[in-house]
Motif scaffolding. Sequence first.
Motif, mmCIF file in Angstrom:
data_model
loop_
_atom_site.group_PDB
_atom_site.id
_atom_site.type_symbol
_atom_site.label_atom_id
_atom_site.label_comp_id
_atom_site.label_asym_id
_atom_site.label_seq_id
_atom_site.Cartn_x
_atom_site.Cartn_y
_atom_site.Cartn_z
ATOM 1 N N ALA A 1 15.440 -2.406 5.875
ATOM 2 C CA ALA A 1 15.432 -2.853 6.873
ATOM 3 C C ALA A 1 14.775 -3.155 8.686
ATOM 4 O O ALA A 1 14.302 -4.162 9.056
ATOM 5 C CB ALA A 1 16.776 -1.950 8.405
ATOM 6 N N THR A 2 13.582 -1.944 8.722
ATOM 7 C CA THR A 2 12.591 -1.953 9.632
ATOM 8 C C THR A 2 11.730 -3.024 8.662
ATOM 9 O O THR A 2 11.106 -3.629 9.416
ATOM 10 C CB THR A 2 11.814 -0.654 9.477
ATOM 11 N N LEU A 3 11.610 -3.403 7.415
ATOM 12 C CA LEU A 3 10.652 -4.068 6.830
ATOM 13 C C LEU A 3 10.845 -5.517 7.172
ATOM 14 O O LEU A 3 10.276 -6.416 7.846
ATOM 15 C CB LEU A 3 10.912 -4.203 5.444
ATOM 16 N N GLN A 4 12.361 -5.892 6.873
ATOM 17 C CA GLN A 4 12.554 -7.211 7.054
ATOM 18 C C GLN A 4 12.696 -7.638 8.973
ATOM 19 O O GLN A 4 12.382 -8.608 8.881
ATOM 20 C CB GLN A 4 14.380 -7.302 7.219
ATOM 21 N N TRP A 5 12.685 -7.129 9.987
ATOM 22 C CA TRP A 5 13.313 -7.040 11.276
ATOM 23 C C TRP A 5 11.403 -7.162 11.041
ATOM 24 O O TRP A 5 10.972 -7.820 12.531
ATOM 25 C CB TRP A 5 13.087 -5.849 11.879
ATOM 26 N N PHE A 6 10.283 -6.215 11.006
ATOM 27 C CA PHE A 6 9.579 -7.057 11.042
ATOM 28 C C PHE A 6 8.184 -8.253 10.774
ATOM 29 O O PHE A 6 7.874 -8.899 11.287
ATOM 30 C CB PHE A 6 7.872 -5.669 10.435
ATOM 31 N N PHE B 1 0.773 -8.944 5.463
ATOM 32 C CA PHE B 1 1.104 -8.090 6.290
ATOM 33 C C PHE B 1 0.868 -7.273 5.819
ATOM 34 O O PHE B 1 0.840 -7.196 4.075
ATOM 35 C CB PHE B 1 2.352 -7.985 5.959
ATOM 36 N N THR B 2 0.777 -5.758 6.033
ATOM 37 C CA THR B 2 0.657 -4.896 5.144
ATOM 38 C C THR B 2 1.285 -4.341 5.299
ATOM 39 O O THR B 2 2.002 -3.375 6.446
ATOM 40 C CB THR B 2 -0.693 -4.014 5.712
ATOM 41 N N ILE B 3 2.099 -3.857 3.649
ATOM 42 C CA ILE B 3 3.781 -3.329 4.071
ATOM 43 C C ILE B 3 3.477 -2.213 2.875
ATOM 44 O O ILE B 3 3.033 -2.083 1.729
ATOM 45 C CB ILE B 3 4.852 -4.213 3.509
ATOM 46 N N PRO B 4 4.215 -0.452 3.677
ATOM 47 C CA PRO B 4 3.836 0.677 3.286
ATOM 48 C C PRO B 4 4.907 0.016 1.706
ATOM 49 O O PRO B 4 6.744 -0.294 2.381
ATOM 50 C CB PRO B 4 4.222 1.224 3.656
ATOM 51 N N THR B 5 5.075 0.794 0.746
ATOM 52 C CA THR B 5 6.134 0.869 -0.507
ATOM 53 C C THR B 5 7.029 2.103 -0.162
ATOM 54 O O THR B 5 8.504 1.735 -0.087
ATOM 55 C CB THR B 5 5.153 1.724 -1.700
ATOM 56 N N GLU C 1 0.919 -0.832 0.428
ATOM 57 C CA GLU C 1 0.043 0.024 0.070
ATOM 58 C C GLU C 1 1.095 1.353 0.047
ATOM 59 O O GLU C 1 2.100 1.441 0.715
ATOM 60 C CB GLU C 1 -0.574 0.107 1.407
ATOM 61 N N SER C 2 0.409 2.013 -0.856
ATOM 62 C CA SER C 2 1.379 3.220 -0.425
ATOM 63 C C SER C 2 0.788 4.498 -0.287
ATOM 64 O O SER C 2 1.636 5.044 0.309
ATOM 65 C CB SER C 2 1.316 3.905 -2.476
ATOM 66 N N ASP C 3 -0.573 4.634 0.602
ATOM 67 C CA ASP C 3 -1.045 5.432 1.659
ATOM 68 C C ASP C 3 -0.530 4.718 3.038
ATOM 69 O O ASP C 3 -1.073 5.522 3.884
ATOM 70 C CB ASP C 3 -2.401 5.589 1.294
ATOM 71 N N ARG C 4 0.573 4.530 3.590
ATOM 72 C CA ARG C 4 0.926 3.958 4.730
ATOM 73 C C ARG C 4 2.467 3.924 5.071
ATOM 74 O O ARG C 4 2.802 3.852 3.676
ATOM 75 C CB ARG C 4 0.611 3.026 5.208
ATOM 76 N N TYR C 5 3.162 4.319 6.713
ATOM 77 C CA TYR C 5 4.139 4.566 6.678
ATOM 78 C C TYR C 5 4.728 3.132 7.172
ATOM 79 O O TYR C 5 5.847 3.414 7.454
ATOM 80 C CB TYR C 5 4.339 6.054 7.445
ATOM 81 N N THR C 6 4.235 2.346 7.895
ATOM 82 C CA THR C 6 5.078 1.434 9.295
ATOM 83 C C THR C 6 3.944 0.609 8.453
ATOM 84 O O THR C 6 2.766 0.164 8.479
ATOM 85 C CB THR C 6 4.763 2.041 10.369
ATOM 86 N N PRO C 7 4.991 -0.602 8.250
ATOM 87 C CA PRO C 7 4.140 -2.293 9.051
ATOM 88 C C PRO C 7 3.178 -2.841 9.515
ATOM 89 O O PRO C 7 3.520 -2.116 10.979
ATOM 90 C CB PRO C 7 5.706 -2.739 8.430
ATOM 91 N N SER C 8 2.288 -3.357 9.170
ATOM 92 C CA SER C 8 1.181 -3.857 10.581
ATOM 93 C C SER C 8 1.293 -5.292 9.716
ATOM 94 O O SER C 8 1.383 -5.853 8.828
ATOM 95 C CB SER C 8 -0.135 -3.175 9.922
#
Length: 492
Positions: free
Chosen positions: A396-401, A387-391, A373-380
Amino acid sequence: MISQLNLLPCEIRLCLEKILLQCIIQSRTLSGADAINALRPFYFAVHPDFFGQHPKEREVNENSLKRLNGYLENLQKPGFRSFKPTQLTFYVREREPNSSNVQESFSTSGFRAVSFTLHTRDLLSTVLDILNSCSLSTEHVQSLNVNSQPHKEAKSTLNRPIKWDKTYYSFTGFKDPEEDLEQAQRVETTLTSWLDDNEASAVKKLKKSLPLRKELERLKSELSHQLQLSDIRWQRSWGIAHRCSQLHSLGRLVQQRPEVVKNVKGRTVVFTDRSGMSAAGHIMLGTMDVHHHWTKIFERLPNYYKLQKRLLFLEDRISQLLGGIQVIYIEELQPLLTLEEYYETLDSFCNKLLDSRLRFHPHSLRGLQMILESDRYTPSLHEFGHFTIPTVCDPATLQWFIVAKAQEARENLKRKEEMMITEKELIGTSTEKFSLDRLYKEPSVSSAQMIDCCKRLLEESLPYLQGMHLCISHFYSVLQDGDLCIPWNWKS
């Protein structure tokens, strides 16, 4: 003042009271045009046109605006006094993430859900209630010329509430407005009371719509068979007559230009706000477009299919870079994107991963799912396990989450499968028990909410529902074709 009036002869006293009441009413008068101007910030924050990429929230706002407009129209009818508390739910767009709290809300969705109940009897109070409920400024309302009295001044002088002696209402037989208002506030709408009040209206509308419903099914079946389509859908909750009109339009195009629809076999046609191909690979026909635009879309289908193959390759490439996690697109939860828009999103994200050189163990995340999703800022992590991943997410944050939440995601996916089975069973059981013609839910109602609603429905005896179309929503409403909408968390 009241004690002095009581010393006057009855006729004079009644006359003076009438004059005073008229002054009070006039001091609170707000014209329909003033109300619209005062609600501009509200309309800007909730208007469905700004939710084009969020079909669930758009539908909720559309339905709530219809009910709000009806409430405002009733307020302006001369002599109209029958006001029922009206509960409304809106998704309000956030303007700017100024504070930390707003930042959190803005970063996850860009809007927030607001529910409130209207039980006011004049336009001014209604406008203020709406703005305050949505945390919008009311300063511009104070500056409006309301019969040459600013709201603050009116509130401090003529606009203050006057409680007349109760014996006045007993003697004259007039209704005490304060008592009516207090009673309306105390009474909460229950499912049975609402069905009592609205069953007749719904039955009348449903009977009137039955011929059109049969016509809709006939047209849909004939076109699906003729074009060998997988399905025909509608993005929004248009009425039956509107849907029939759209199918007649498509039927005329097929008759006039049969050669342009030769490449639609096995596809799904969706009537929506714009024409093209969706990220899910469905053929979108804009309801405001003419045959010329639809013809162009059908002629471009071979090119769309080529782009779709490239898109699938991108999804596979991203999956390989992220340990085998599957990239999916969920129509019910994600913004409505065209194939081109979604391809650009995937391409940009894939290039970002290649530049970051993230290292995941091959196939370590196989069986897991993610959406972009392009309208988010943090993964959830969604309750359904994807997983909902912001573009724009930092690699590094993505991998850890993802690594930290992988086990929880697998558990959620398993729970989702169980929940879907339970939901389907409860819908079938409820449909059978109440002899419903149809039971369905709005996209904004989750499976957990639907399950809770159906379980509680099965504990009730509701003969009103026989042969009806019941929609589980967030509010009470009778749709134009007789469908009954009830909130999933209805009160018994």
